[in-house]
Structures are given as structure tokens and as C-alpha cells.
Design a protein around this motif. Sequence first.
Motif, PDB file in Angstrom:
ATOM      1  N   CYS A   1     -12.046   1.508  -6.508  1.00  0.00           N
ATOM      2  CA  CYS A   1     -11.124   0.671  -5.725  1.00  0.00           C
ATOM      3  C   CYS A   1     -11.564  -0.790  -5.630  1.00  0.00           C
ATOM      4  O   CYS A   1     -12.753  -1.074  -5.468  1.00  0.00           O
ATOM      5  N   LEU A   4       0.644   3.719  -3.245  1.00  0.00           N
ATOM      6  CA  LEU A   4      -0.013   5.022  -3.096  1.00  0.00           C
ATOM      7  C   LEU A   4       1.006   6.152  -3.259  1.00  0.00           C
ATOM      8  O   LEU A   4       0.684   7.225  -3.796  1.00  0.00           O
ATOM      9  N   PRO A  57       0.823  -1.212   0.000  1.00  0.00           N
ATOM     10  CA  PRO A  57       0.000   0.000   0.000  1.00  0.00           C
ATOM     11  C   PRO A  57       0.862   1.269   0.000  1.00  0.00           C
ATOM     12  O   PRO A  57       0.622   2.180  -0.800  1.00  0.00           O
ATOM     13  N   VAL A 103      -7.154   4.106   2.186  1.00  0.00           N
ATOM     14  CA  VAL A 103      -6.887   4.657   0.856  1.00  0.00           C
ATOM     15  C   VAL A 103      -7.218   6.154   0.800  1.00  0.00           C
ATOM     16  O   VAL A 103      -6.384   6.982   0.414  1.00  0.00           O
TER      17      VAL A 103
END
Lengths: 298, 298
Positions: free
Chosen positions: A65, A40, A36, A94
Motif C-alpha cells: 500500500c 476498494l 477509497p 484499508v
Amino acid sequence: MALYGAIEAGGTKFVCAVAAGPDDIRDTATFPTTTPAETLEAVCGYFAGYQQKTGDKIDSIGVACFGPVDMNKASDKYGYITCTPKPGWQDTDVVGSLNSKFGVPVGFDTDVNAAAYGEYLWGAGKGLGVVLYLTVGTGIGGGLCINGKPLHGLMHPEMGHVIMQQDKTKDPFECACPYHDSCLEGLASGKAVDLRWGVHASELADDHPAWEIEADYLAQGVMDYILTVSPEKIIIGGGLMHKDLLYKMVREKVRQKLNGYVNVPAITEDIENYIVSPGLGTKSGICGAIGLAIDVIS
Amino acid sequence: MALYGAIEAGGTKFVCAVAAGPDDIRDTATFPTTTPAETLEAVCGYFAGYQQKTGDKIDSIGVACFGPVDMNKASDKYGYITCTPKPGWQDTDVVGSLNSKFGVPVGFDTDVNAAAYGEYLWGAGKGLGVVLYLTVGTGIGGGLCINGKPLHGLMHPEMGHVIMQQDKTKDPFECACPYHDSCLEGLASGKAVDLRWGVHASELADDHPAWEIEADYLAQGVMDYILTVSPEKIIIGGGLMHKDLLYKMVREKVRQKLNGYVNVPAITEDIENYIVSPGLGTKSGICGAIGLAIDVIS
């Protein structure tokens, strides 16, 4: 004119775009889904780089997503990916991460709800009250846009897992879903097709018995969706649907299975325009993400 | 203060009420469902008689109607009962007849959509975004209220007919639905229970194997609804649900079948408050009709 960052966040890759609208996509980039933090970071770096390069400011971000996600705005985990089997991605914030890294409002929904929304805004379901989008790829998932809004509720649609009637004398395959012993995804996803026949779906000829079985399960799912939520358009995308004959087979089987029960012309006379491929081609998800980015600052 | 006429139009009887609101039902009457002309005449005569007797004027009428019905406001057959098997009632203009006979605005929806709406307005689903109402009686039907509006779409929900996984070694019963070879209504309606066991459902003891079979099919349907449309409350009413143990059995089986897949506390920890009996008791439909009557002049 506002500028939007759009992200189609999948389990394999993150597809990103900078756009002023669905017909004005200025730039795109794709990043592999790793951890992640790394993924990101790469996305935010890309958007920041675009701003630096062009001098144009991105006003908001929309994310379509992979899930399951928490869509409950009252929850402390709103905008999280929750209990996904994808290693390392359980409980990933997120929306919060993007928001804190990039500092603009973030719109968020499931990939398939976003695709349904994109198709409602600009595609095959334009302006319709109940739009259903189903993707048939490695997995099977579906989203709904009802009266112009992606559907939430207790969670969000997870319609890839509806129960199938399986005739084991015709299809003895053991359902590939780790949760259910006879669900649509477990019997008809790309993964299930690969396992059942021992080759990749794309290598199966048009007259291979695989397609009758595939169409039968998909038609069961579509019939259940019609009966439950009465879509005005059923849009089916995803890798397996590149086998174009599937649309025709699914339509015929839906009509046979309903057997005259939902007696409306869209089904009895014009099913070719009722169960259709995405109006936005492979861009339903990214366009939906643009729509989410627009909404979050509107 | 406005006064409303409410009609729960069923295949056996028309239940009528005059009310100023759900807690202020002033009068009720019931008429057998005979021919459309005779039945609608009786209803209008009742409302007219009420006005004459009391001097109070009824401002609008709401109808919770057996179906299928045409809910498309752009259609010339809006407000009609369409292709029902009920003799004499095919193509009956319910809204037009009431409107011309009685001269006030008429709100209209399916009986089950109206029940979902009534439960959304004043019952177990009060204020929730996605409310599902299922009735399990002679037949099985379901309605949805989404973001405060009864759901239409291509037609309206007909979720009593979703496909069941039937294990014929455990339940060799031949589906009682004239359209489908294995649907919820055909396997789990009151009619199916009567045919399967040769006695009326109310005569079957709590430990009769009928209930395991019944709960299994109902749980399959409920699971499919959860996966498709993610209700925030599932309200089950109808004659068969007077067998109170069914709620507990259905809840347990839904949880077993989902098998942790929809991992939210409402299901994993608090399913007793998720799958529930109607908050309005047997008045969900008539209260929904009051809601429709209110809306049509608001």
C-alpha cells in the motif's frame, strides 16, 4: 493449494492479481485510484467476480500500500493509510474495509516494504539478511526486509526523505518537497527532474547534465543507507531507473563517496551485483503482496 | 548459575568484567590498549586470575569491540578487527585468540551494536523492535538491535559517517574525517569540536555557538536514521553528551527538520522519551557484552 488476492495499491492505480504463487499469477486487473469506497469496492468486486467465474476460492489478500500507513498491530488504526496528501485518502481503513467486504484475512504493508519482501522471497535479494528496495519514480521511497521480515519500528522506513548535501552553485534548484528544504525525494524524484528541466525525464538524452545530478543525489542516499543499515543487496526500481545508465553512474558515485570506508569486496570489487535492478522486474510489489497474503494464513 | 567474562574493547582501553548478569557484576578491571598480543594476554590473565582467586569458572566471554570487524560467520576472518586505522590492530583475530587462550565460547559484536543490544535487553530500549544506540565521543558510531538481534548485514552499521548538509557560510570548518568531505563524525565528533574551536569540548560554555552547530549535525544524523530504519528508541551516549543541554537541542532540531513528516506521537508529542540518554548509564557496552556472552552458550 491456496489462492491469494494481491493488491499493489498506488496513488494513481490499484493493480490486482489472483495467484497461487509468484510464478502462478492466474489473472490481473487494474483500477484507477478514485475515492477509497469506490476503489476498494472495485477491487473486491474483481476478486468476487474471479471466484464466481472460476469456482476457485481466494483464501487471503495481501496489500502493498502507498503510505504512510499504520503498521502497529496494537493501534486502533492498524491497517489504515494515515496522513497522506492524497485527497480523500487520509485515515482510510484499508485492512478493515477489505476484511469486512471480502471476509478473508488481509496481510498489509507499505508498497516498498512489500517490494523488498518480494525481492527477498523470490528476487534479487533471495534469502539475504538485509534487503533494501528503493523506488525512484514520481516520488522516492524505500523499504527494508531484515532477517526475512519487512521492517516496522516506530512507523516504517521513509528513506526517500533523507537529507542531501546540495551544492547550490551546481544545482540551484529549489527542493520540491513540501516538508524539507533539501531531501532526496525533493531533489531527485521524477517530479523534481521534470520541474528542474521543464521536460519529462524520459525526454532527456543520456548525455544531459540531468543524469550527473540525479546520480549524485541517489548515490548520497544509497551511501547513507549502506552506512546506517548495511544492506546485503540494494535493489533500485521505479520509472526513472529505466534510464539504464543510472545504475552504472550511481554505483561509481557510491564507491567514490564511500572512498574506501566500507572496505568489503561487495562494494570494492563487485558493486555491479550489489546495487542492482529488481530481480522480479516490475513485479516486486505485487509479488510482495502475494508474500503478505501467504503469511497472513501461514 | 553461569558466570560470564565481558570485554568492552576500545581503542584506548579494554574494560573487563566478570558477571553473573547485568545486575550482578562481580569484578571489573581496565587495561590500556597496547599491542593485540599484550592486551589480549592481559585480559585472559585477568579472567584466569579471577577464577583462581574465587574458584568460580567463567563459562563464556562476550566482546563489544571497536571496529570495523568481520561479523560474517561464513568468513575465515569472522571475529577479526579488520581495516582499523589503529596501528598494529589491523587483521587481529580477537575471537580466535580469546578462544584459544581461554578455551570457552566467545560472543562478539561491535561496541555500538553491543551497546544497542544491552539497552534492548535491560535498558532504555527494553523489549523494543528497533533500538538505535549512538555514541558521540572522540568518534561517532551507532549500532542497531532489530527484533532482538544486533544488526549485521553486509558488514555492520557505520552510521557515524552519514553525509551532512554543511552550510560553509555558518560553519567553514573543514571536515576532520580522512575519508569524507562532509560526514557526521568528521563535523561533530569530539575530535572535530576540539579542532574547530581549539579547546576541549568540556571547556565550552553552555551558550557557546559550538552547541548549536553540534546539535544541528547530530539532528541531521538522527533524522536520517529515523527515516531509514524507524527506530522505536534512539539512545545517545558518549562523552560529548555529558553536556546535558544537547539532548534538548537535538530533540528540538529533529522535530524542526522532520517538519511534521513522520507524524507519530512519539515524535510530535513525546520526543523527550524518544531521544534519550542510555538507560544503563555508561554500562551499555559492558552489559551488551554480558548479553553476547549469555547468547553464545544459550
